[in-house]
Every structure is written in structure tokens, then in C-alpha cells.
Motif scaffolding. Structure first.
Motif, PDB file in Angstrom:
ATOM      1  N   GLY A 106      10.110  -9.034  14.083  1.00 41.55           N
ATOM      2  CA  GLY A 106      11.460  -9.450  14.475  1.00 41.55           C
ATOM      3  C   GLY A 106      11.802 -10.852  14.016  1.00 41.55           C
ATOM      4  O   GLY A 106      10.930 -11.629  13.639  1.00 41.55           O
TER       5      GLY A 106
ATOM      6  N   ARG B 121       0.839  -1.213   0.000  1.00 41.39           N
ATOM      7  CA  ARG B 121       0.000   0.000   0.000  1.00 41.39           C
ATOM      8  C   ARG B 121       0.872   1.260   0.000  1.00 41.39           C
ATOM      9  O   ARG B 121       0.385   2.354  -0.217  1.00 41.39           O
ATOM     10  CB  ARG B 121      -0.953   0.000   1.178  1.00 41.39           C
ATOM     11  CG  ARG B 121      -0.276  -0.048   2.535  1.00 41.39           C
ATOM     12  CD  ARG B 121      -1.281  -0.059   3.659  1.00 41.39           C
ATOM     13  NE  ARG B 121      -0.632  -0.377   4.925  1.00 41.39           N
ATOM     14  CZ  ARG B 121      -1.253  -0.415   6.085  1.00 41.39           C
ATOM     15  NH1 ARG B 121      -2.549  -0.179   6.133  1.00 41.39           N
ATOM     16  NH2 ARG B 121      -0.610  -0.707   7.187  1.00 41.39           N
ATOM     17  N   ARG B 122       2.178   1.076   0.292  1.00 41.33           N
ATOM     18  CA  ARG B 122       3.079   2.238   0.249  1.00 41.33           C
ATOM     19  C   ARG B 122       4.119   2.026  -0.856  1.00 41.33           C
ATOM     20  O   ARG B 122       3.941   1.195  -1.733  1.00 41.33           O
ATOM     21  CB  ARG B 122       3.699   2.445   1.623  1.00 41.33           C
ATOM     22  CG  ARG B 122       2.627   2.723   2.683  1.00 41.33           C
ATOM     23  CD  ARG B 122       3.201   3.198   4.002  1.00 41.33           C
ATOM     24  NE  ARG B 122       3.862   2.128   4.724  1.00 41.33           N
ATOM     25  CZ  ARG B 122       4.762   2.343   5.675  1.00 41.33           C
ATOM     26  NH1 ARG B 122       5.103   3.581   5.985  1.00 41.33           N
ATOM     27  NH2 ARG B 122       5.325   1.338   6.311  1.00 41.33           N
TER      28      ARG B 122
HETATM   29  P1  NAP Z   1       5.498  -7.294   8.406  1.00 38.62           P
HETATM   30  O1  NAP Z   1       6.953  -7.276   8.187  1.00 38.62           O
HETATM   31  O2  NAP Z   1       4.935  -6.433   9.477  1.00 38.62           O
HETATM   32  O3  NAP Z   1       4.796  -6.919   7.016  1.00 38.62           O
HETATM   33  C1  NAP Z   1       3.420  -6.697   6.939  1.00 38.62           C
HETATM   34  C2  NAP Z   1       3.078  -6.127   5.566  1.00 38.62           C
HETATM   35  O4  NAP Z   1       1.656  -6.012   5.506  1.00 38.62           O
HETATM   36  C3  NAP Z   1       3.641  -4.729   5.320  1.00 38.62           C
HETATM   37  O5  NAP Z   1       4.012  -4.625   3.972  1.00 38.62           O
HETATM   38  C4  NAP Z   1       2.444  -3.828   5.649  1.00 38.62           C
HETATM   39  O6  NAP Z   1       2.448  -2.600   4.974  1.00 38.62           O
HETATM   40  C5  NAP Z   1       1.317  -4.683   5.114  1.00 38.62           C
HETATM   41  N1  NAP Z   1       0.019  -4.336   5.684  1.00 38.62           N
HETATM   42  C6  NAP Z   1      -0.337  -4.320   6.989  1.00 38.62           C
HETATM   43  N2  NAP Z   1      -1.621  -3.952   7.112  1.00 38.62           N
HETATM   44  C7  NAP Z   1      -2.080  -3.722   5.866  1.00 38.62           C
HETATM   45  C8  NAP Z   1      -3.333  -3.315   5.336  1.00 38.62           C
HETATM   46  N3  NAP Z   1      -4.377  -3.072   6.130  1.00 38.62           N
HETATM   47  N4  NAP Z   1      -3.448  -3.194   3.999  1.00 38.62           N
HETATM   48  C9  NAP Z   1      -2.403  -3.433   3.182  1.00 38.62           C
HETATM   49  N5  NAP Z   1      -1.191  -3.828   3.623  1.00 38.62           N
HETATM   50  C10 NAP Z   1      -1.033  -3.970   4.954  1.00 38.62           C
HETATM   51  O7  NAP Z   1       4.956  -8.752   8.761  1.00 38.62           O
HETATM   52  P2  NAP Z   1       5.313 -10.204   8.200  1.00 38.62           P
HETATM   53  O8  NAP Z   1       5.756 -10.200   6.816  1.00 38.62           O
HETATM   54  O9  NAP Z   1       4.119 -11.015   8.588  1.00 38.62           O
HETATM   55  O10 NAP Z   1       6.542 -10.645   9.102  1.00 38.62           O
HETATM   56  C11 NAP Z   1       6.450 -10.726  10.534  1.00 38.62           C
HETATM   57  C12 NAP Z   1       7.851 -10.671  11.138  1.00 38.62           C
HETATM   58  O11 NAP Z   1       8.539 -11.898  10.873  1.00 38.62           O
HETATM   59  C13 NAP Z   1       8.688  -9.574  10.533  1.00 38.62           C
HETATM   60  O12 NAP Z   1       9.480  -8.967  11.513  1.00 38.62           O
HETATM   61  C14 NAP Z   1       9.562 -10.308   9.533  1.00 38.62           C
HETATM   62  O13 NAP Z   1      10.783  -9.671   9.233  1.00 38.62           O
HETATM   63  C15 NAP Z   1       9.780 -11.628  10.252  1.00 38.62           C
HETATM   64  N6  NAP Z   1      10.127 -12.683   9.275  1.00 38.62           N
HETATM   65  C16 NAP Z   1      11.434 -12.855   9.009  1.00 38.62           C
HETATM   66  C17 NAP Z   1      11.805 -13.785   8.057  1.00 38.62           C
HETATM   67  C18 NAP Z   1      13.259 -13.946   7.746  1.00 38.62           C
HETATM   68  O14 NAP Z   1      14.087 -13.399   8.462  1.00 38.62           O
HETATM   69  N7  NAP Z   1      13.612 -14.680   6.703  1.00 38.62           N
HETATM   70  C19 NAP Z   1      10.854 -14.544   7.382  1.00 38.62           C
HETATM   71  C20 NAP Z   1       9.513 -14.328   7.675  1.00 38.62           C
HETATM   72  C21 NAP Z   1       9.157 -13.387   8.641  1.00 38.62           C
HETATM   73  P3  NAP Z   1       2.786  -1.236   5.768  1.00 38.62           P
HETATM   74  O15 NAP Z   1       4.271  -1.270   5.946  1.00 38.62           O
HETATM   75  O16 NAP Z   1       2.286  -0.178   4.888  1.00 38.62           O
HETATM   76  O17 NAP Z   1       2.064  -1.322   7.094  1.00 38.62           O
END
Ligand code: NAP
Length: 477
Positions: free
Chosen positions: A394, A211-212
């Protein structure tokens, strides 16, 4: 009951009987790091780790992508913790149904909740319940063989296009699994039902929609590099989307990660190929689009056929300093047959637990559960760690620091009030209660039998393990 007798005698054979009885709820990274640190900090402590699943390690087993085996090595460290003679693992024990929070608090001096985030944020827009719309968590649990979702069977055959909403690392994980040649997954611990479905998949095109803008994409550079390196991948990023403002520059100045992600996206957009060739896997990064509604198929009632997006622009948000997405009133439809919503995980409260529904976390001060932030009064003996404490952000190692903080709070509290002054039945009490309720407890040695069997089955087909993916098999031990 065998578990009760075996554990009971183990407890009494310990050199010193425990005067601090601790229960950690959840056996993922937050739970095991907490257990490890409690055992180290308190020689008098006996720590029981319970989990609703028959298998330990939470997100490491069910969340980490199968093609990231190096991330799973931490399981060895957690297994050593479970083998500590003052530690026990009890699987198939569900907080809320097998045992209530108030019972746990009576049985143990200290209860640490570290059960993570097992649900999903929702968008709350029309069509979210159409078939073909799944949360990324569901899809991840499916390919990782989580027993709750091994039957998900997402339809990968009747469409060539998937839309992934969100641009965090989970979004990149699911997109990569959809686009990577299945032959490269065949030697991982991916669930066999998922590998079979991916081999038959007709999905060739994945849209990763944020969305950004590219400066705000939530993924990290290593994971972005990995997806961009998929064999023979066509990557599409519109040059217009890469235009940046002074506010974007400011964001990148404050964050090296944002700068590196933006640089990688810019490089990928100008890497030469202007059109995909026939049959080539395609990854489209689409920015400045927020989902408005899911579109229903006209020929397959109840099934998704696309997403209607509102185009967005960035505006400064008061307070946070970050830019937020604002709708422009202009819309665009994208067709697809599969949607994976990767917009974040969500924790689920249990009865008797203070919960901040707006943040999706348990209100806490440095891991001490408080009834509310305003009053700030800690709930005696109750602590929290991991995603339930800080929200779903994280990497695995983040939980190490998080556990440090929670255990430090526990240690400070214990200094003020010696728990040995209060009787707590601890492990014996829990096992007695579970026996009375006829709960089929899975111990760590039961898990090791499952582990052995999975590795044996895997070795027959060149995989590190072939996961048991249903409750019946897992509980048969
Ligand atoms: P995340 O990093 O918080 O990403 C969430 C995404 O959803 C963002 O792009 C966010 O956009 C979008 N979003 C949230 N609400 C929305 C809405 N209402 N409409 C449209 N888009 C929306 O979460 P995640 O990918 O689930 O990961 C969770 C955590 O696990 C993170 O810290 C991640 O780094 C970690 N993780 C790490 C690894 C790795 O190290 N390999 C693998 C998997 C997960 P906005 O930014 O605009 O809010």
C-alpha cells in the motif's frame, strides 16, 4: 533531566489532565495517522509517539525516493500533529532495548504498535550472502541517509550491470535511482554520499526481473511511466513475453491497474529502437525468471558475478484465483556485479508480542492484537497499525484508512471499559524510566533543530536539505 522536567510541566499545564494515556510506537505514516485520529476522537487522550530513530516520519524520510518530494509533503501534516499540546514525540527510544513491551503496557492504557517493516524477505537460495547482493531496503536506506546504513557503500564502480529482483514499486525506485542522470538528483534531498557514488557509477544497464509475466508485474502505472520517461533510456522487453493467455485476460479484466501496466509495457516494447547505442542507459524488463542461485565471481572471491534463473511458466493456483510461477527445469545465467533484491519488506517481532511468522504480521482483528487467529482473544490495551498489521503493501494514504480502523477498535473498547478506572503513569512514567536508563531522548523540538540544520546545510548547495546521516551527529542536537 531537561526532557523529563519540560515534559512533566507541560503535562500539568494542560487544561484537563489526561485520563487516557496512549503510546504509539513508530513515527511513520501509520504512527502519525493513528496519533492524529486518537487526538481527534478522544479529547481526554494524551498521545506519545516513540521511535527508535532520533528522527521522526519513518518511511517518509527513509523510504520515499528523493526524487518524489511531493510524497514527502505529508510531513507538514505530521508536524502539526506533533505540535498538538496533547502529543509528544520521543526519538532514540527503542522498543525492546530502551523499554520493553510489557513495561509500555504497564505505563499506558493503550499501546499501538506501528513500527513497520524494518527487515527483508529472503530468497533462501545459495549465494545470497555474497558481497554485491543487497536488499533494496538497504540500498534505499543508503541513498536516503538512514543512519544504520549510511556506511553501506554499494560498489557501483566495478560493473556496468545491476540486476533488480522483483518488479514492484520499490524495484522501480531503485532502478530509477541507478539509471537517472545524477545531475537530476543533485537538487533532491538524496544523501550526499549516495549522490557522489552515483556520479561515479559505471552502471548503465539494469535488469528488472520478475518471476511472473508482464500482466502480473507488481508496479503501478504512474511509477512505470516515470521510469520509462528517463532521459535517453533504451528499454528492452521481449515481444514473446508479451503474449497473453485467457487467464491473463481474466486478471486484467479484474484489475485496471494490471491492464494499464501491461499496456504501458507493450507500448514501450514497440517504441522503435532495437539496439542500445554506446553508453546509453539500458532498462531490461525480464519476465518469467525465478532466481535459483547467485553466482560467485571467479576472479573476485566472495563477490557476486551474476544470477542463475530458472525459466518459469504460469499456472493457476488453487484458491487465490491468481496465477503463480512454476519452474520449467530450464535455466539461464545473467551476469552482473550488483544485485538488489526487491522482493518485499518484513516486520520484526519483539519479546512478548504475538507474531504470525508465515505472514510476517502481528495477528489482529481490526487492529486489536490477538494471541492467535484461532482463539481470537484480544490482548488487553494492545493494538497494531500499518505494515506490522497488514503486511508491507500500500501507499502512504493506505495508512489513513488503516489508522481509522484501529482507532475505531480502540474507541469501541474504551466505551466498554473506562481506562480512567486504572492508573497509568503515562508520559511521566515513560520519561522517568528513560531517565533512569540514561536514554538520550530526542524530543520534537530537538528534531526541529536537526531539521533546521539540515535545511541550512542544503541551502548552501541547492538542495532542500542535506541529511545528517550518522547517529553521532543526529544525537548531538
Ligand atoms: P511488492 O509490490 O509486493 O513487490 C514485490 C515484488 O517481489 C513482486 O514483483 C513479487 O513478485 C516479487 N517477489 C516476491 N517474492 C519473490 C520471490 N521469492 N522470488 C522472486 N520474486 C519475488 O513490494 P515492494 O515493491 O517492496 O513495495 C511495497 C509496497 O510499497 C507496495 O504496496 C508498493 O506499491 C509501495 N510503494 C509505493 C511507491 C509509490 O507509490 N511510488 C514506492 C515504493 C513502494 P510476485 O508478484 O510474483 O509475488
Amino acid at each position: 533531566m531537561a526532557v523529563f522536567r519540560a515534559m512533566f510541566s507541560r503535562t500539568f499545564s494542560a487544561a484537563t489532565s489526561p485520563s487516557l494515556r496512549v503510546c504509539v510506537v513508530g513515527s511513520g505514516p501509520a504512527g502519525f495517522y493513528t496519533a492524529e485520529k486518537m487526538l481527534k476522537a478522544h479529547e481526554e487522550a494524551e498521545v506519545d509517539v516513540i521511535d527508535r530513530l532520533p528522527t521522526p516520519f519513518g518511511l517518509v524520510r527513509s523510504g520515499v525516493a528523493p526524487d518524489h518530494p511531493e510524497t514527502k509533503i505529508v510531513i507538514n501534516q505530521f508536524s502539526r500533529v506533533a505540535h498538538n499540546e496533547r502529543c509528544s514525540f520521543f526519538g532514540n527510544v527503542s522498543l525492546g532495548s530502551s523499554v520493553s513491551l510489557s513495561e509500555l503496557r504497564q505505563i499506558y492504557h493503550v499501546v499501538v504498535l506501528a513500527y513497520g517493516a524494518e527487515s527483508d524477505r529472503v530468497l533462501g537460495i545459495p549465494g545470497e550472502d555474497l558481497s554485491g547482493v543487497h536488499s533494496a531496503r538497504e540500498f534505499v536506506w543508503w541513498y536516503n541517509g538512514h543512519p544504520d546504513l549510511s556506511q553501506l557503500a554499494p560498489d557501483l564502480k566495478n560493473t556496468d550491470t545491476a540486476i533488480v529482483l522483483g518488479q514492484g514499486n520499490v524495484a522501480l525506485d531503485v532502478a530509477r535511482i541507478l539509471l537517472r542522470p545524477p545531475s537530476e538528483l543533485a537538487t533532491t534531498d538524496i544523501a550526499s554520499h549516495a549522490l557522489a557514488a552515483l556520479k561515479e557509477s559505471s552502471i548503465r544497464k539494469v535488469y528488472l526481473v520478475g518471476r511472473r509475466g508482464p500482466v502480473q508485474a507488481a508496479c503501478t502505472a504512474k511509477e512505470l511511466r516515470e521510469i520509462l520517461a528517463i532521459k535517453d533510456l533504451y528499454v528492452n522487453i521481449k515481444q514473446d513475453d508479451l503474449q497473453i493467455t485467457s487467464a491473463d485476460e481474466e486478471e486484467m479484466k479484474n484489475s485496471r491497474i494490471r491492464r494499464r501496466v501491461y499496456d504501458l509495457l507493450s507500448k514501450a516494447s514497440s517504441s522503435g529502437q532495437t539496439h542500445p547505442s554506446s553508453g546509453q542507459p539500458e532498462l531490461h524488463f525480464t519476465f518469467f525468471r525465478k532466481p535459483d542461485k547467485f553466482l560467485e565471481s571467479s576472479d573476485k572471491s566472495g563477490h557476486v558475478a551474476g544470477v542463475k534463473f530458472e525459466k518459469t511458466t504460469l499456472k493457476a493456483s488453487a484458491g487465490s484465483g491468481n496465477q503463480i510461477a512454476a519452474g520449467t527445469g530450464q535455466y539461464e545465467d545473467l551476469k552482473c556485479g550488483l544485485v538488489l533484491k526487491s522482493i518485499g519488506y518484513k516486520s520484526i517481532p519483539v519479546d512478548g508480542l504475538p507474531f504470525d511468522h508465515s505472514k510476517g504480521v502481528v495477528p489482529n482483528i481490526r487492529g486489536r492484537v490477538v494471541s492467535s487467529y484461532d482463539v481470537g482473544q484480544p490482548v488487553d490495551g494492545l493494538y497494531v497499525c500499518g505494515w506490522l498489521k497488514r503486511g508491507p503493501t500500500g501507499i502512504i494514504a493506505t495508512n489513513l484508512y488503516d489508522a481509522d480502523e484501529t482507532v475505531a477498535s480502540i474507541s469501541e473498547d474504551i466505551k466498554k471499559k473506562d481506562p480512567a478506572s486504572e492508573f497509568a503513569s503515562g508520559r511521566e512514567g515513560l520519561l522517568q524510566l528513560l531517565e533512569n536508563r540514561k536514554i538520550n531522548v530526542v524530543t520534537f523540538s530537538d528534531w526541529e533543530k536537526i531539521d533546521f540544520e539540515e535545511k541550512r546545510l542544503g541551502s548552501l548547495i541547492g538542495k532542500p536539505r542535506e541529511k545528517l546521516t550518522n547517529w553521532k551527529d543526529l544525537l548531538a542536537k
